[in-house]
Scaffold this motif. Structure first.
Motif, PDB file in Angstrom:
ATOM      1  N   ALA A 223      20.143   1.126  -0.941  1.00  0.00           N
ATOM      2  CA  ALA A 223      21.198   2.089  -0.174  1.00  0.00           C
ATOM      3  C   ALA A 223      20.645   3.592  -0.148  1.00  0.00           C
ATOM      4  O   ALA A 223      19.813   3.911  -0.680  1.00  0.00           O
ATOM      5  CB  ALA A 223      22.710   2.101  -1.042  1.00  0.00           C
ATOM      6  N   VAL A 224      21.171   3.916   0.731  1.00  0.00           N
ATOM      7  CA  VAL A 224      20.702   5.418   1.006  1.00  0.00           C
ATOM      8  C   VAL A 224      21.852   6.391   1.469  1.00  0.00           C
ATOM      9  O   VAL A 224      22.640   6.091   2.154  1.00  0.00           O
ATOM     10  CB  VAL A 224      19.512   5.812   2.304  1.00  0.00           C
ATOM     11  N   VAL A 225      22.073   7.547   0.692  1.00  0.00           N
ATOM     12  CA  VAL A 225      22.932   8.713   1.202  1.00  0.00           C
ATOM     13  C   VAL A 225      22.173   9.863   1.391  1.00  0.00           C
ATOM     14  O   VAL A 225      21.521  10.463   0.691  1.00  0.00           O
ATOM     15  CB  VAL A 225      24.070   8.878  -0.075  1.00  0.00           C
ATOM     16  N   THR A 226      22.365  10.232   2.739  1.00  0.00           N
ATOM     17  CA  THR A 226      21.817  11.553   3.403  1.00  0.00           C
ATOM     18  C   THR A 226      22.647  12.472   3.853  1.00  0.00           C
ATOM     19  O   THR A 226      23.344  11.842   5.010  1.00  0.00           O
ATOM     20  CB  THR A 226      20.372  11.034   4.227  1.00  0.00           C
ATOM     21  N   PHE A 227      22.426  13.566   3.609  1.00  0.00           N
ATOM     22  CA  PHE A 227      23.351  14.717   4.411  1.00  0.00           C
ATOM     23  C   PHE A 227      22.333  15.601   5.009  1.00  0.00           C
ATOM     24  O   PHE A 227      21.631  16.299   4.257  1.00  0.00           O
ATOM     25  CB  PHE A 227      24.495  15.488   3.559  1.00  0.00           C
ATOM     26  N   GLY A 228      22.373  15.684   6.223  1.00  0.00           N
ATOM     27  CA  GLY A 228      21.437  16.355   6.849  1.00  0.00           C
ATOM     28  C   GLY A 228      21.809  17.513   7.538  1.00  0.00           C
ATOM     29  O   GLY A 228      20.968  18.470   8.005  1.00  0.00           O
ATOM     30  N   SER A 229      23.216  17.790   7.457  1.00  0.00           N
ATOM     31  CA  SER A 229      23.678  18.963   8.145  1.00  0.00           C
ATOM     32  C   SER A 229      24.576  19.725   7.229  1.00  0.00           C
ATOM     33  O   SER A 229      25.712  18.724   6.685  1.00  0.00           O
ATOM     34  CB  SER A 229      24.234  18.886   9.755  1.00  0.00           C
ATOM     35  N   THR A 248      24.831  10.426   6.494  1.00  0.00           N
ATOM     36  CA  THR A 248      24.585   9.016   6.845  1.00  0.00           C
ATOM     37  C   THR A 248      24.750   8.121   5.577  1.00  0.00           C
ATOM     38  O   THR A 248      23.859   8.559   4.612  1.00  0.00           O
ATOM     39  CB  THR A 248      23.635   8.431   7.894  1.00  0.00           C
ATOM     40  N   ILE A 249      25.201   6.809   5.653  1.00  0.00           N
ATOM     41  CA  ILE A 249      25.198   6.045   4.359  1.00  0.00           C
ATOM     42  C   ILE A 249      24.493   4.768   5.242  1.00  0.00           C
ATOM     43  O   ILE A 249      24.949   4.403   6.110  1.00  0.00           O
ATOM     44  CB  ILE A 249      26.385   5.670   4.062  1.00  0.00           C
ATOM     45  N   ARG A 250      23.579   4.192   4.327  1.00  0.00           N
ATOM     46  CA  ARG A 250      22.820   3.100   4.732  1.00  0.00           C
ATOM     47  C   ARG A 250      22.708   2.238   3.840  1.00  0.00           C
ATOM     48  O   ARG A 250      22.531   2.359   2.424  1.00  0.00           O
ATOM     49  CB  ARG A 250      21.350   3.344   5.347  1.00  0.00           C
ATOM     50  N   ALA A 251      22.920   0.791   3.722  1.00  0.00           N
ATOM     51  CA  ALA A 251      23.061  -0.280   3.015  1.00  0.00           C
ATOM     52  C   ALA A 251      22.806  -1.526   3.428  1.00  0.00           C
ATOM     53  O   ALA A 251      22.839  -2.007   4.387  1.00  0.00           O
ATOM     54  CB  ALA A 251      24.487  -0.391   2.285  1.00  0.00           C
ATOM     55  N   LEU A 252      22.193  -2.634   2.637  1.00  0.00           N
ATOM     56  CA  LEU A 252      21.579  -3.685   3.227  1.00  0.00           C
ATOM     57  C   LEU A 252      22.552  -4.824   3.310  1.00  0.00           C
ATOM     58  O   LEU A 252      22.265  -5.832   3.569  1.00  0.00           O
ATOM     59  CB  LEU A 252      20.321  -4.130   2.272  1.00  0.00           C
TER      60      LEU A 252
END
Length: 375
Positions: A223-229, A248-252
């Motif tokens: 999983a990924v949790v990224t805040f780019g702004s 954005t949240i990304r998960a498999l």
């Protein structure tokens, strides 16, 4: 017989943003009608800029689907190709021109004889920006043509021509857009006790949300949790009354995506409560669910390709990139796979230029596979 290279180059020159693929639609529709002329078992219908081509089987027991995406990206092309984009701020930097050309080549091959089972070709708009597969499904665009099995591919720059890569589980991650606004009370920097600082609260949130993956996700899962702004405040001596974040949240897996979404919400609500702030939170997974291959169908596909001469079949790990084919595979069992195109530049790069030898390889390899599924 369709000229694959000329077709790809023509499509490469007219990239368009999702749901605005008007020139692309016209080109595809004309080509499809030329390829299927006098074939009374072929039926065509459109949905906005999308096209569905249905090959009616003579003794059908199922519907096999092949999907391609048709949109481009808002990127200024830097390839220097003679056939570069005619639209100065648009580019097929994700290989959808290759995808479309392969689909047309497959249609050209498979339309030569009526199949036993039904076969659907989906030319889907808006993969990059609006989850066109989801939009078509929700709008009932498939009607009675919804496949029983769905297949598709995506070009991959770091694989060689002749490489096909996939797996028996998740190929692409699901993505979820996150928008958060903390609202407090602005005030003078010299009198912080009269204000309620949204910027400080947002900073606490950014720090705390890092614990979601490190402490709430099984380390052998992804999983990924990224805040780019993050935007807050107006000047140095005014306490910020609002702070907005975009991430954005990304998960498999969809299960993991929902779990991470809940943890992000819990942390945001906790921060807002502890600072006495109003919270506006939007979680928008849209149609970009994980691309989860059906294990049994993937096993059959991988066995088929591994037995073909000239194919290097790779059992690959998942990627954290998103793809809206995941929405359709959430409704219909199927498989997506990578196709090697051997270029040093990654997807979405302004110099990304796939090797065109992959076109004929793909058609010659995939057409017999689809024929085996429909006969």
């Amino acid at each position: 017989m369709i000229d694959l290279k000329a077709t790809r180059r023509a499509l490469h020159q007219i990239p368009e943003i999702g749901l605005q693929e008007f020139k692309t639609h016209d080109f595809l529709l004309k080509t499809i009608k030329d390829l299927t002329a006098s074939k009374d078992f072929v039926h065509i219908k459109t949905w906005q800029t999308g096209i569905l081509v249905f090959l009616e089987g003579y003794q059908p027991g199922k519907i096999i689907g092949w999907r391609t995406d048709i949109d481009g990206l808002p990127i200024v092309e830097e390839t220097g190709l003679e056939f570069k984009s005619l639209h100065t701020d648009r580019m097929h930097a994700c290989g959808h021109d290759m995808h479309m050309t392969i689909a047309l080549g497959l249609l050209d091959d498979l339309v030569q004889a009526q199949p036993k089972h039904h076969l659907l070709f989906l030319f889907q708009p808006a993969e990059e920006n609006a989850a066109g597969g989801m939009l078509m499904y929700r709008d009932g665009a498939f009607g009675d043509w919804l496949p029983d099995e769905f297949y598709g591919l995506h070009v991959r720059p770091d694989l060689k021509v002749g490489d096909i890569a996939t797996n028996r589980s998740t190929l692409f991650a699901g993505t979820c857009e996150v928008k958060i606004t903390f609202t407090g009370q602005s005030g003078h920097a010299a009198f912080p006790h009269t204000a309620n600082d949204a910027l400080v609260a947002a900073s606490y949130f950014i720090t705390q949300v890092q614990s979601v993956v490190s402490r709430s996700v099984n380390p052998i899962e992804g999983a990924v949790v990224t805040f780019g702004s993050m935007h807050a405040g107006t000047t140095n001596n005014v306490i910020a009354g609002t702070a907005s974040l975009h991430g954005t949240i990304r998960a498999l897996t969809q299960e993991m995506s929902l779990h991470v979404q809940k943890r992000v919400r819990d942390i945001a609500e906790g921060i807002a409560s502890s600072f006495g702030l109003k919270l506006d939170l939007e979680l928008n997974p849209s149609g970009y669910l994980p691309v989860e291959n059906d294990p049994e169908l993937a096993d059959r596909l991988m066995a088929y390709f591994s037995a073909q001469e000239g194919v290097n079949l790779i059992d690959c790990a998942p990627a954290m990139t998103g793809e809206d084919f995941g929405y359709l595979l959430n409704k219909v069992p199927g498989v997506m796979f990578w196709l090697g195109v051997d270029t040093p530049y990654p997807l979405h790069h302004p110099k990304m230029s796939p090797k065109e030898e992959a076109l004929s390889f793909a058609v010659q390899t995939i057409a017999p596979f689809l024929r085996s599924k429909t006969n």
